[in-house]
Design a protein around this motif. Structure first.
Motif, mmCIF file in Angstrom:
data_model
loop_
_atom_site.group_PDB
_atom_site.id
_atom_site.type_symbol
_atom_site.label_atom_id
_atom_site.label_comp_id
_atom_site.label_asym_id
_atom_site.label_seq_id
_atom_site.Cartn_x
_atom_site.Cartn_y
_atom_site.Cartn_z
ATOM 1 N N VAL A 152 -21.891 -40.507 -43.867
ATOM 2 C CA VAL A 152 -22.050 -41.394 -42.706
ATOM 3 C C VAL A 152 -20.863 -42.355 -42.599
ATOM 4 C CG1 VAL A 152 -23.455 -43.227 -41.703
ATOM 5 C CG2 VAL A 152 -24.552 -41.207 -42.693
ATOM 6 N N THR A 153 -20.397 -42.850 -43.743
ATOM 7 C CA THR A 153 -19.246 -43.754 -43.734
ATOM 8 C C THR A 153 -17.999 -43.041 -43.218
ATOM 9 O OG1 THR A 153 -20.144 -45.002 -45.607
ATOM 10 C CG2 THR A 153 -17.791 -45.239 -45.163
ATOM 11 N N ALA A 154 -17.770 -41.819 -43.675
ATOM 12 C CA ALA A 154 -16.614 -41.046 -43.215
ATOM 13 C C ALA A 154 -16.677 -40.816 -41.713
ATOM 14 C CB ALA A 154 -16.550 -39.716 -43.959
ATOM 15 N N TRP A 155 -17.884 -40.508 -41.198
ATOM 16 C CA TRP A 155 -18.025 -40.324 -39.750
ATOM 17 C C TRP A 155 -17.715 -41.620 -39.006
ATOM 18 C CZ3 TRP A 155 -21.740 -42.970 -36.816
ATOM 19 C CH2 TRP A 155 -21.739 -42.647 -35.459
ATOM 20 N N ALA A 156 -18.217 -42.748 -39.502
ATOM 21 C CA ALA A 156 -18.011 -44.030 -38.826
ATOM 22 C C ALA A 156 -16.545 -44.449 -38.829
ATOM 23 C CB ALA A 156 -18.866 -45.107 -39.493
ATOM 24 N N LEU A 157 -15.807 -44.085 -39.866
ATOM 25 C CA LEU A 157 -14.401 -44.492 -39.990
ATOM 26 C C LEU A 157 -13.445 -43.514 -39.317
ATOM 27 C CD1 LEU A 157 -14.300 -45.700 -43.706
ATOM 28 C CD2 LEU A 157 -14.356 -47.106 -41.644
ATOM 29 N N GLN A 158 -13.964 -42.375 -38.882
ATOM 30 C CA GLN A 158 -13.090 -41.332 -38.356
ATOM 31 C C GLN A 158 -12.261 -41.803 -37.168
ATOM 32 O OE1 GLN A 158 -13.580 -36.834 -36.442
ATOM 33 N NE2 GLN A 158 -15.350 -38.097 -36.848
ATOM 34 N N ARG A 159 -12.890 -42.293 -36.130
ATOM 35 C CA ARG A 159 -12.169 -42.699 -34.916
ATOM 36 C C ARG A 159 -11.259 -43.903 -35.166
ATOM 37 N NH1 ARG A 159 -13.455 -39.943 -29.609
ATOM 38 N NH2 ARG A 159 -15.231 -38.633 -30.128
ATOM 39 N N PRO A 160 -11.739 -44.966 -35.847
ATOM 40 C CA PRO A 160 -10.826 -46.080 -36.129
ATOM 41 C C PRO A 160 -9.584 -45.644 -36.900
ATOM 42 C CG PRO A 160 -13.088 -46.742 -36.552
ATOM 43 C CD PRO A 160 -13.115 -45.265 -36.300
ATOM 44 N N THR A 161 -9.761 -44.735 -37.852
ATOM 45 C CA THR A 161 -8.614 -44.238 -38.616
ATOM 46 C C THR A 161 -7.659 -43.455 -37.730
ATOM 47 O OG1 THR A 161 -9.984 -44.100 -40.616
ATOM 48 C CG2 THR A 161 -7.929 -42.844 -40.599
ATOM 49 N N GLN A 162 -8.208 -42.622 -36.863
ATOM 50 C CA GLN A 162 -7.359 -41.850 -35.956
ATOM 51 C C GLN A 162 -6.589 -42.758 -34.999
ATOM 52 O OE1 GLN A 162 -10.295 -39.249 -34.270
ATOM 53 N NE2 GLN A 162 -10.078 -37.704 -35.883
ATOM 54 N N ARG A 163 -7.259 -43.810 -34.519
ATOM 55 C CA ARG A 163 -6.558 -44.761 -33.639
ATOM 56 C C ARG A 163 -5.431 -45.463 -34.387
ATOM 57 N NH1 ARG A 163 -11.761 -45.565 -31.221
ATOM 58 N NH2 ARG A 163 -12.300 -47.150 -32.765
ATOM 59 N N ALA A 164 -5.700 -45.854 -35.636
ATOM 60 C CA ALA A 164 -4.685 -46.548 -36.424
ATOM 61 C C ALA A 164 -3.478 -45.657 -36.702
ATOM 62 C CB ALA A 164 -5.299 -47.027 -37.744
ATOM 63 N N LEU A 165 -3.734 -44.362 -36.853
ATOM 64 C CA LEU A 165 -2.651 -43.418 -37.144
ATOM 65 C C LEU A 165 -2.026 -42.845 -35.877
ATOM 66 C CD1 LEU A 165 -4.287 -41.449 -40.110
ATOM 67 C CD2 LEU A 165 -2.538 -43.255 -40.239
ATOM 68 N N GLY A 166 -2.567 -43.205 -34.716
ATOM 69 C CA GLY A 166 -2.032 -42.706 -33.459
ATOM 70 C C GLY A 166 -2.315 -41.241 -33.213
ATOM 71 N N LEU A 167 -3.421 -40.732 -33.736
ATOM 72 C CA LEU A 167 -3.763 -39.313 -33.572
ATOM 73 C C LEU A 167 -4.487 -39.091 -32.242
ATOM 74 C CD1 LEU A 167 -5.048 -38.468 -37.163
ATOM 75 C CD2 LEU A 167 -2.768 -38.082 -36.198
ATOM 76 N N ALA A 168 -4.224 -37.947 -31.641
ATOM 77 C CA ALA A 168 -4.828 -37.629 -30.336
ATOM 78 C C ALA A 168 -6.342 -37.517 -30.418
ATOM 79 C CB ALA A 168 -4.242 -36.324 -29.806
ATOM 80 N N GLY A 169 -6.857 -37.212 -31.593
ATOM 81 C CA GLY A 169 -8.299 -37.067 -31.742
ATOM 82 C C GLY A 169 -9.073 -38.324 -31.408
ATOM 83 N N ALA A 170 -8.420 -39.476 -31.459
ATOM 84 C CA ALA A 170 -9.101 -40.737 -31.144
ATOM 85 C C ALA A 170 -9.516 -40.800 -29.682
ATOM 86 C CB ALA A 170 -8.193 -41.911 -31.478
ATOM 87 N N HIS A 171 -8.907 -39.972 -28.830
ATOM 88 C CA HIS A 171 -9.155 -40.049 -27.389
ATOM 89 C C HIS A 171 -10.037 -38.920 -26.868
ATOM 90 C CE1 HIS A 171 -6.125 -43.154 -27.440
ATOM 91 N NE2 HIS A 171 -5.253 -42.323 -27.976
ATOM 92 N N ARG A 172 -10.572 -38.083 -27.764
ATOM 93 C CA ARG A 172 -11.432 -37.001 -27.290
ATOM 94 C C ARG A 172 -12.790 -37.559 -26.884
ATOM 95 N NH1 ARG A 172 -12.138 -37.433 -32.664
ATOM 96 N NH2 ARG A 172 -14.121 -36.808 -33.586
ATOM 97 N N ARG A 173 -13.527 -36.779 -26.101
ATOM 98 C CA ARG A 173 -14.873 -37.194 -25.696
ATOM 99 C C ARG A 173 -15.822 -37.119 -26.886
ATOM 100 N NH1 ARG A 173 -18.154 -34.899 -21.480
ATOM 101 N NH2 ARG A 173 -18.639 -36.984 -20.735
ATOM 102 N N PHE A 174 -17.013 -37.669 -26.718
ATOM 103 C CA PHE A 174 -18.003 -37.600 -27.798
ATOM 104 C C PHE A 174 -18.358 -36.163 -28.133
ATOM 105 C CE2 PHE A 174 -20.500 -37.553 -23.945
ATOM 106 C CZ PHE A 174 -21.540 -36.675 -24.214
ATOM 107 N N THR A 175 -18.133 -35.247 -27.194
ATOM 108 C CA THR A 175 -18.403 -33.830 -27.433
ATOM 109 C C THR A 175 -17.302 -33.143 -28.232
ATOM 110 O OG1 THR A 175 -17.311 -33.230 -25.368
ATOM 111 C CG2 THR A 175 -19.684 -33.645 -25.278
ATOM 112 N N GLY A 176 -16.193 -33.836 -28.429
ATOM 113 C CA GLY A 176 -15.040 -33.228 -29.103
ATOM 114 C C GLY A 176 -14.033 -32.642 -28.148
#
Length: 352
Positions: A152-176
């Protein structure tokens, strides 16, 4: 974890991962976002428990003399689970790529289905009956709680980490899915659920037929369907793209009112030229749109011309293309899901 606890945990996680993965095909609204969250967390949990498994069996893997007739299946399952997890992580991190005619997300689905078969078959061949100590021992419960918390922690940190690293995955929809061609008229990807490839329909000769449990069956031309009703909705394809457009045509509720739904009518079946179809409860169907235009442009053949269904909050495979019939029935259509596969094998689906 005990060996039996590990094996049964892996089998359970694979089964739950497969169940939630398949459920995402039917989860298109924000209210169902938890399905995607659960699927992601289960993937992390599977990876963590797999570490326990590998620590125990690694000596047997590296020593070929200790292999038996079931080792091959186990190694195959290991490779597939690694590929399934890796493709999921890569796609969600921004690897929006395609090869072999499918997006990486599509390959993730294929690998997940293969894992369901291989992994569960391996578990059935290898796993011994679960004992009380494997499920109720304090250390087992603590291990399960630790894995759950980490997942659960890994899931919760996924998007914040992607935003911090500038990864495109941070901008996908909730569906992926990744946004593509929104509000660009007809300029967005053309896809079919399986392989429908019908011939171009003659707009002048086209008629949409409304029939079934209605008082006034009818046949409508393309001009009859362009009533100016508009709807902004996101086409979210299970292949991994999402496109938000302004669709124009006629609300299905209008056509149903004009046809006069009989008292026995409870479900609406929307049928494609290819035989592909989907069914909706009457109350839900009234809010759907039969679109003849996207933006200010007429639909093109690849996007379902002359007429396609727009179903807000549902995944793209329910947005029936090349609609030729609307039927009202007393009961739900239990064969609709099967039609999405065999429609590609019909003469119309093959373009004859």
């Amino acid at each position: 974890m005990t060996p039996r606890g590990t094996d049964w945990s892996l089998a359970l996680l694979v089964a739950l991962g497969l169940a939630t993965g398949l459920s995402t095909w039917f989860a298109g609204s924000r209210e169902s976002a938890w399905v995607f969250a659960a699927h992601a967390a289960l993937g992390v949990a599977l990876a963590l428990v797999l570490v326990w498994k590998l620590r125990r069996v690694w000596p047997r893997i590296v020593a070929a003399s200790r292999w038996d007739g079931r080792t091959g299946m186990g190694l195959a399952a290991l490779l597939v689970v690694a590929a399934a997890l890796g493709s999921g992580v890569a796609w969600s991190s921004g690897a929006n790529v395609a090869f072999g005619g499918m997006s990486l997300l599509g390959w993730h689905v294929v690998l997940g289905l293969a894992l369901g078969g291989l992994g569960l078959a391996h578990a059935r061949a290898r796993t011994r009956p679960l004992r009380a100590v494997d499920a109720r021992d304090r250390r087992q419960l603590l291990a399960a709680a630790g894995v759950s918390a980490a997942a659960v922690t890994a899931w919760a940190l996924q998007r914040p980490t992607q935003r911090a690293l500038g990864l495109a995955g941070a901008h996908r929809r909730f569906t992926g899915s990744y946004a593509t061609g929104s509000f660009a008229g007809d300029d967005f990807p053309v896809t079919s659920w399986v392989a429908d490839r019908p011939r171009v329909l003659d707009a002048a000769a086209y008629r949409l037929r409304v029939r079934g449990a209605v008082d006034r069956p009818g046949a409508l031309s393309v001009a009859d369907l362009d009533r100016g009703d508009e709807l902004v909705a996101t086409l979210d394809c299970t292949g991994g793209f999402a496109s938000t457009q302004r669709w124009r045509g006629v609300r299905l509720g209008r056509l149903l009112d004009e046809a006069g739904v009989a008292n026995s009518g409870a479900h609406v079946r929307v049928v494609s030229h290819t035989g592909y179809r989907w069914s909706f409860a009457l109350a839900d169907a009234r809010d759907l749109l039969l679109a003849t235009h996207v933006g200010d442009e007429p639909l093109t053949h690849g996007h379902g011309a002359p007429c396609r269904l727009v179903v807000p909050g549902h995944r793209g495979f329910q947005w029936v293309k090349w609609v030729t019939r609307v039927e009202v029935h007393p009961d739900a259509d239990l064969g609709a899901a099967a039609s999405t596969v065999w429609s590609s094998l019909t003469p119309e689906g093959r373009g004859r």
